[in-house]
Design a protein around this motif. Sequence first.
Motif, short mmCIF file in Angstrom:
data_model
loop_
_atom_site.label_atom_id
_atom_site.label_comp_id
_atom_site.label_asym_id
_atom_site.label_seq_id
_atom_site.Cartn_x
_atom_site.Cartn_y
_atom_site.Cartn_z
N LEU A 19 0.82 -1.21 0.00
CA LEU A 19 0.00 0.00 0.00
C LEU A 19 0.86 1.26 0.00
O LEU A 19 0.47 2.27 -0.62
CB LEU A 19 -0.94 -0.02 1.20
CG LEU A 19 -2.04 -1.10 1.12
CD1 LEU A 19 -2.83 -1.17 2.41
CD2 LEU A 19 -2.98 -0.82 -0.06
N ALA A 20 2.01 1.24 0.67
CA ALA A 20 2.91 2.39 0.61
C ALA A 20 3.43 2.57 -0.81
O ALA A 20 3.50 3.70 -1.33
CB ALA A 20 4.07 2.22 1.58
N GLY A 21 3.78 1.46 -1.48
CA GLY A 21 4.21 1.55 -2.86
C GLY A 21 3.11 2.04 -3.77
O GLY A 21 3.33 2.86 -4.67
N LEU A 22 1.88 1.57 -3.52
CA LEU A 22 0.73 2.00 -4.31
C LEU A 22 0.48 3.49 -4.15
O LEU A 22 0.26 4.22 -5.13
CB LEU A 22 -0.49 1.20 -3.86
CG LEU A 22 -1.78 1.35 -4.64
CD1 LEU A 22 -1.59 0.93 -6.08
CD2 LEU A 22 -2.88 0.52 -3.98
N TYR A 23 0.50 3.96 -2.92
CA TYR A 23 0.28 5.37 -2.64
C TYR A 23 1.37 6.22 -3.28
O TYR A 23 1.11 7.27 -3.89
CB TYR A 23 0.26 5.59 -1.12
CG TYR A 23 -0.55 6.77 -0.65
CD1 TYR A 23 -1.70 6.59 0.11
CD2 TYR A 23 -0.18 8.07 -0.95
CE1 TYR A 23 -2.45 7.67 0.55
CE2 TYR A 23 -0.92 9.16 -0.53
CZ TYR A 23 -2.06 8.94 0.22
OH TYR A 23 -2.79 10.01 0.64
N ALA A 24 2.62 5.75 -3.16
CA ALA A 24 3.75 6.52 -3.69
C ALA A 24 3.70 6.61 -5.20
O ALA A 24 3.94 7.69 -5.78
CB ALA A 24 5.06 5.88 -3.24
N LEU A 179 0.55 -0.75 -13.04
CA LEU A 179 1.36 -1.58 -12.16
C LEU A 179 0.76 -1.61 -10.76
O LEU A 179 0.79 -2.64 -10.07
CB LEU A 179 2.79 -1.03 -12.11
CG LEU A 179 3.79 -1.78 -11.22
CD1 LEU A 179 3.97 -3.21 -11.71
CD2 LEU A 179 5.14 -1.05 -11.20
N GLY A 180 0.20 -0.48 -10.34
CA GLY A 180 -0.45 -0.43 -9.03
C GLY A 180 -1.60 -1.41 -8.92
O GLY A 180 -1.83 -1.99 -7.85
N TRP A 185 -3.70 -6.41 -6.22
CA TRP A 185 -4.31 -7.74 -6.20
C TRP A 185 -3.33 -8.86 -5.90
O TRP A 185 -3.73 -9.92 -5.40
CB TRP A 185 -5.00 -8.01 -7.54
CG TRP A 185 -6.18 -7.12 -7.74
CD1 TRP A 185 -6.30 -6.08 -8.62
CD2 TRP A 185 -7.43 -7.15 -7.04
NE1 TRP A 185 -7.52 -5.47 -8.50
CE2 TRP A 185 -8.23 -6.10 -7.54
CE3 TRP A 185 -7.93 -7.96 -6.01
CZ2 TRP A 185 -9.52 -5.86 -7.06
CZ3 TRP A 185 -9.22 -7.71 -5.54
CH2 TRP A 185 -10.00 -6.67 -6.07
N LYS A 186 -2.03 -8.64 -6.18
CA LYS A 186 -1.06 -9.72 -5.98
C LYS A 186 -0.28 -9.61 -4.68
O LYS A 186 0.03 -10.62 -4.05
CB LYS A 186 -0.08 -9.75 -7.16
CG LYS A 186 -0.71 -10.09 -8.51
CD LYS A 186 -1.26 -11.51 -8.52
CE LYS A 186 -1.80 -11.88 -9.89
NZ LYS A 186 -2.35 -13.26 -9.91
N LEU A 187 0.07 -8.38 -4.25
CA LEU A 187 0.92 -8.22 -3.09
C LEU A 187 0.13 -7.94 -1.82
O LEU A 187 0.43 -8.50 -0.76
CB LEU A 187 1.94 -7.09 -3.32
CG LEU A 187 2.93 -6.82 -2.19
CD1 LEU A 187 3.76 -8.07 -1.91
CD2 LEU A 187 3.86 -5.65 -2.55
#
Length: 462
Positions: A19-24, A179-180, A185-187
């Motif tokens: 979620l941090a990667g998604l937000y970033a 990519l998000g 859905w995967k991570l």
Amino acid sequence: MRKLSGLLLASERRAITGLAGLYATRMLGLFMVLPVLALYADELVGATPLLVGVALGVYGLTQAVLQIPFGLLSDRLGRKPVIAAGLLLFVIGSVVAANADSIGGVILGRCLQGSGAVAAAIMALLADQTREQVRTAAMATIGLSIGVAFAVAMVLGPWLAATFGLSSVFWFTAMLAALGLVVLWKLVPPAPRRLRHRDVGIDRRQLNAILTRADLWRLDLSIFALHLVLMAIFVAVPFRLVEAGIEAERHGLTYLGIMALAFVGMVPLVVIAEKRQRMRGMSLTAIAAIGASLVGLTVFGGGWALFAWLLLFFVAFNLLEAMLPSMLSKLAPAGAKGTAMGVYSTSQFLGAFFGGVLGGFLAQQWGLAAVFAGSATLVGIWWLLMLGMPTVPHLSSEVVALDDDQHGDALDTLMTSFADVAGVEDVMVVPEERVAYLKVDRQRLDEDALARLIRSSRNRGG
């Protein structure tokens, strides 16, 4: 009452990382256009400084309007489907902007990008996936990811635009959002039962109390003004770099140097503000520094002075970006931090919108210097309004999980017992969430008494 380990579980690590990667990546896509759009707008049919400013800031308007509805939808329909829908809107908006040959098309694309307003839903999902005692650290990770995304965007955006053209910036953001979706859905682990979290989500019943508190609206005003000024000046800053002899393809390296030095300069100031409890004074100093940098950019904006003023601006900007959420967390009543943060975030997005419009208007009417002069004037008003800000109490938020078999009079008694512990300044017990929200002064907190209360309550529950 159950006392759980403060170490992260494997599922929590996955959720926080994903979620941090998604937000970033989402914020990276929104920020990347900031240092390049004004510079490359002559490629777009119908572009004027005012419309460029609108294109820069309009995502903030749709973000501000839709973030609360998206959050409420995630309570009803589920976090992941709503987040996926928001990311899909972001992809569509990026593709629209990438294919646009007019400024109107870019504005439409930016509107669609901002309409994927899933920040509240992402934070709610993170709260669903983490236990109370690790949630603060999880939220801090999200905050750090936003700062990193901003710095990377300032470097990557100019390089992409100079190498492949303006449209490549939007194609890249579309790829990031796609990519998000895979990361979501995967991570990110499967979402558990959806709950409302008062330390994350907005409770409409608390809005009036939050909006009428002078100390909190001053912080909302501050984040509004901070992002207004940021968005306004980037109608003009890229052109000042060109005037200083820096070619467009080297703007990224220029921002990289300024951002790196600004981060180094900001860190010790944050430590001083937190450890020595000087947040009010440090915030006033930072606002004054932003005002001084804008005056400098108005009057002495050429040559090496340009870099000095931009460095001063970003040291102060980063300092306020770090301090303002911390100040809000300390000032918000127990159990109301989520509502206070929701109003704060809405103010931030509105500031971005009005900043873009104001910067474009000033540049179109009176030129680049007027952008800095007008922004400096607003910062002066902001500083005067902040003079009435009270000293920020050095309080921390705690969330304590309750036993499922505690209810009714037992919970009322428990709330009174918490309030009687030395150093506990505020308490809210929320039976439907099975948690108690505390605001504590760690310097005065009787940790042994609090621990005994927790053990005693657990034994009675058992």
